[in-house]
Design a protein around this motif. Sequence first.
Motif, PDB file in Angstrom:
ATOM      1  N   THR A  41       0.835  -1.205   0.000  1.00  0.00           N
ATOM      2  CA  THR A  41       0.000   0.000   0.000  1.00  0.00           C
ATOM      3  C   THR A  41       0.866   1.250   0.000  1.00  0.00           C
ATOM      4  O   THR A  41       0.597   2.204  -0.743  1.00  0.00           O
ATOM      5  CB  THR A  41      -0.932   0.001   1.228  1.00  0.00           C
ATOM      6  N   GLN A  42       1.914   1.271   0.807  1.00  0.00           N
ATOM      7  CA  GLN A  42       2.819   2.418   0.847  1.00  0.00           C
ATOM      8  C   GLN A  42       3.533   2.597  -0.482  1.00  0.00           C
ATOM      9  O   GLN A  42       3.702   3.721  -0.964  1.00  0.00           O
ATOM     10  CB  GLN A  42       3.832   2.255   1.977  1.00  0.00           C
ATOM     11  N   MET A  43       3.952   1.496  -1.096  1.00  0.00           N
ATOM     12  CA  MET A  43       4.643   1.571  -2.378  1.00  0.00           C
ATOM     13  C   MET A  43       3.712   2.113  -3.458  1.00  0.00           C
ATOM     14  O   MET A  43       4.110   2.936  -4.279  1.00  0.00           O
ATOM     15  CB  MET A  43       5.166   0.192  -2.781  1.00  0.00           C
ATOM     16  N   MET A  44       2.468   1.677  -3.456  1.00  0.00           N
ATOM     17  CA  MET A  44       1.518   2.162  -4.449  1.00  0.00           C
ATOM     18  C   MET A  44       1.214   3.640  -4.235  1.00  0.00           C
ATOM     19  O   MET A  44       1.101   4.393  -5.209  1.00  0.00           O
ATOM     20  CB  MET A  44       0.234   1.333  -4.386  1.00  0.00           C
ATOM     21  N   ALA A  45       1.112   4.063  -2.990  1.00  0.00           N
ATOM     22  CA  ALA A  45       0.860   5.475  -2.701  1.00  0.00           C
ATOM     23  C   ALA A  45       2.047   6.329  -3.137  1.00  0.00           C
ATOM     24  O   ALA A  45       1.863   7.433  -3.668  1.00  0.00           O
ATOM     25  CB  ALA A  45       0.587   5.657  -1.216  1.00  0.00           C
ATOM     26  N   ALA A  46       3.263   5.830  -2.947  1.00  0.00           N
ATOM     27  CA  ALA A  46       4.450   6.577  -3.348  1.00  0.00           C
ATOM     28  C   ALA A  46       4.550   6.688  -4.871  1.00  0.00           C
ATOM     29  O   ALA A  46       4.945   7.734  -5.401  1.00  0.00           O
ATOM     30  CB  ALA A  46       5.706   5.907  -2.783  1.00  0.00           C
ATOM     31  N   SER A  47       4.181   5.651  -5.584  1.00  0.00           N
ATOM     32  CA  SER A  47       4.283   5.695  -7.050  1.00  0.00           C
ATOM     33  C   SER A  47       3.196   6.576  -7.645  1.00  0.00           C
ATOM     34  O   SER A  47       3.367   7.147  -8.718  1.00  0.00           O
ATOM     35  CB  SER A  47       4.211   4.292  -7.640  1.00  0.00           C
ATOM     36  N   ALA A  48       2.074   6.727  -6.954  1.00  0.00           N
ATOM     37  CA  ALA A  48       0.994   7.577  -7.451  1.00  0.00           C
ATOM     38  C   ALA A  48       1.350   9.048  -7.325  1.00  0.00           C
ATOM     39  O   ALA A  48       0.742   9.895  -7.971  1.00  0.00           O
ATOM     40  CB  ALA A  48      -0.290   7.288  -6.691  1.00  0.00           C
ATOM     41  N   ALA A  49       2.372   9.363  -6.519  1.00  0.00           N
ATOM     42  CA  ALA A  49       2.766  10.750  -6.311  1.00  0.00           C
ATOM     43  C   ALA A  49       3.628  11.286  -7.446  1.00  0.00           C
ATOM     44  O   ALA A  49       3.932  12.468  -7.487  1.00  0.00           O
ATOM     45  CB  ALA A  49       3.509  10.882  -4.987  1.00  0.00           C
ATOM     46  N   ILE A  50       4.024  10.434  -8.379  1.00  0.00           N
ATOM     47  CA  ILE A  50       4.859  10.874  -9.501  1.00  0.00           C
ATOM     48  C   ILE A  50       3.937  11.234 -10.650  1.00  0.00           C
ATOM     49  O   ILE A  50       3.331  10.369 -11.273  1.00  0.00           O
ATOM     50  CB  ILE A  50       5.842   9.755  -9.926  1.00  0.00           C
ATOM     51  N   PRO A  51       3.827  12.542 -10.960  1.00  0.00           N
ATOM     52  CA  PRO A  51       2.902  12.952 -12.027  1.00  0.00           C
ATOM     53  C   PRO A  51       3.374  12.472 -13.408  1.00  0.00           C
ATOM     54  O   PRO A  51       4.557  12.502 -13.713  1.00  0.00           O
ATOM     55  CB  PRO A  51       2.904  14.474 -11.938  1.00  0.00           C
ATOM     56  N   GLY A  52       2.446  12.006 -14.198  1.00  0.00           N
ATOM     57  CA  GLY A  52       2.741  11.585 -15.559  1.00  0.00           C
ATOM     58  C   GLY A  52       3.319  10.181 -15.679  1.00  0.00           C
ATOM     59  O   GLY A  52       3.562   9.721 -16.803  1.00  0.00           O
ATOM     60  N   LEU A  53       3.520   9.523 -14.586  1.00  0.00           N
ATOM     61  CA  LEU A  53       4.100   8.187 -14.620  1.00  0.00           C
ATOM     62  C   LEU A  53       3.135   7.232 -15.317  1.00  0.00           C
ATOM     63  O   LEU A  53       1.968   7.119 -14.950  1.00  0.00           O
ATOM     64  CB  LEU A  53       4.393   7.676 -13.212  1.00  0.00           C
ATOM     65  N   GLY A  54       3.584   6.558 -16.349  1.00  0.00           N
ATOM     66  CA  GLY A  54       2.788   5.575 -17.053  1.00  0.00           C
ATOM     67  C   GLY A  54       1.869   6.134 -18.123  1.00  0.00           C
ATOM     68  O   GLY A  54       1.096   5.409 -18.728  1.00  0.00           O
ATOM     69  N   GLU A  55       1.962   7.439 -18.404  1.00  0.00           N
ATOM     70  CA  GLU A  55       1.092   8.026 -19.432  1.00  0.00           C
ATOM     71  C   GLU A  55       1.594   7.716 -20.834  1.00  0.00           C
ATOM     72  O   GLU A  55       0.807   7.636 -21.770  1.00  0.00           O
ATOM     73  CB  GLU A  55       1.009   9.539 -19.228  1.00  0.00           C
ATOM     74  N   ASN A  56       2.886   7.555 -20.988  1.00  0.00           N
ATOM     75  CA  ASN A  56       3.464   7.305 -22.312  1.00  0.00           C
ATOM     76  C   ASN A  56       4.237   6.001 -22.297  1.00  0.00           C
ATOM     77  O   ASN A  56       4.854   5.633 -21.298  1.00  0.00           O
ATOM     78  CB  ASN A  56       4.412   8.442 -22.691  1.00  0.00           C
ATOM     79  N   ILE A  57       4.206   5.312 -23.456  1.00  0.00           N
ATOM     80  CA  ILE A  57       5.032   4.120 -23.602  1.00  0.00           C
ATOM     81  C   ILE A  57       5.816   4.247 -24.905  1.00  0.00           C
ATOM     82  O   ILE A  57       5.380   4.874 -25.875  1.00  0.00           O
ATOM     83  CB  ILE A  57       4.183   2.820 -23.613  1.00  0.00           C
ATOM     84  N   ASP A  58       7.003   3.680 -24.915  1.00  0.00           N
ATOM     85  CA  ASP A  58       7.874   3.683 -26.087  1.00  0.00           C
ATOM     86  C   ASP A  58       7.733   2.323 -26.756  1.00  0.00           C
ATOM     87  O   ASP A  58       8.140   1.303 -26.208  1.00  0.00           O
ATOM     88  CB  ASP A  58       9.310   3.948 -25.685  1.00  0.00           C
ATOM     89  N   ILE A  59       7.121   2.292 -27.954  1.00  0.00           N
ATOM     90  CA  ILE A  59       6.906   1.017 -28.627  1.00  0.00           C
ATOM     91  C   ILE A  59       7.926   0.749 -29.722  1.00  0.00           C
ATOM     92  O   ILE A  59       7.837  -0.231 -30.430  1.00  0.00           O
ATOM     93  CB  ILE A  59       5.455   0.933 -29.200  1.00  0.00           C
ATOM     94  N   LEU A  60       8.925   1.646 -29.871  1.00  0.00           N
ATOM     95  CA  LEU A  60       9.968   1.414 -30.857  1.00  0.00           C
ATOM     96  C   LEU A  60      11.049   0.544 -30.252  1.00  0.00           C
ATOM     97  O   LEU A  60      11.465   0.726 -29.119  1.00  0.00           O
ATOM     98  CB  LEU A  60      10.577   2.759 -31.304  1.00  0.00           C
ATOM     99  N   ALA A  61      11.515  -0.401 -31.065  1.00  0.00           N
ATOM    100  CA  ALA A  61      12.547  -1.301 -30.551  1.00  0.00           C
ATOM    101  C   ALA A  61      13.915  -0.827 -30.967  1.00  0.00           C
ATOM    102  O   ALA A  61      14.144  -0.224 -31.956  1.00  0.00           O
ATOM    103  CB  ALA A  61      12.322  -2.714 -31.051  1.00  0.00           C
TER     104      ALA A  61
END
Length: 61
Positions: A41-61
């Motif tokens: 729970t603490q780890m998930m709360a800490a990762s939610a505090a990073i704005p923009g995390l997971g909004e973009n993905i790089d699909i180029l190899a």
Amino acid sequence: MVMDIPALSMAMADYNVSANVSIAVMGKILDTAEATGEALTQMMAASAAIPGLGENIDILA
């Protein structure tokens, strides 16, 4: 019918010890699961505090 009272008494005592050990082990397992859940729970709360995390993905190899 002959009843072996000493043997019955020892078997019941062995069962009682075994049951108590099982209960103690289950208590430790529950404590560990609770601690793991709190850490998750603490780890998930800490990762939610990073704005923009997971909004973009790089699909180029």
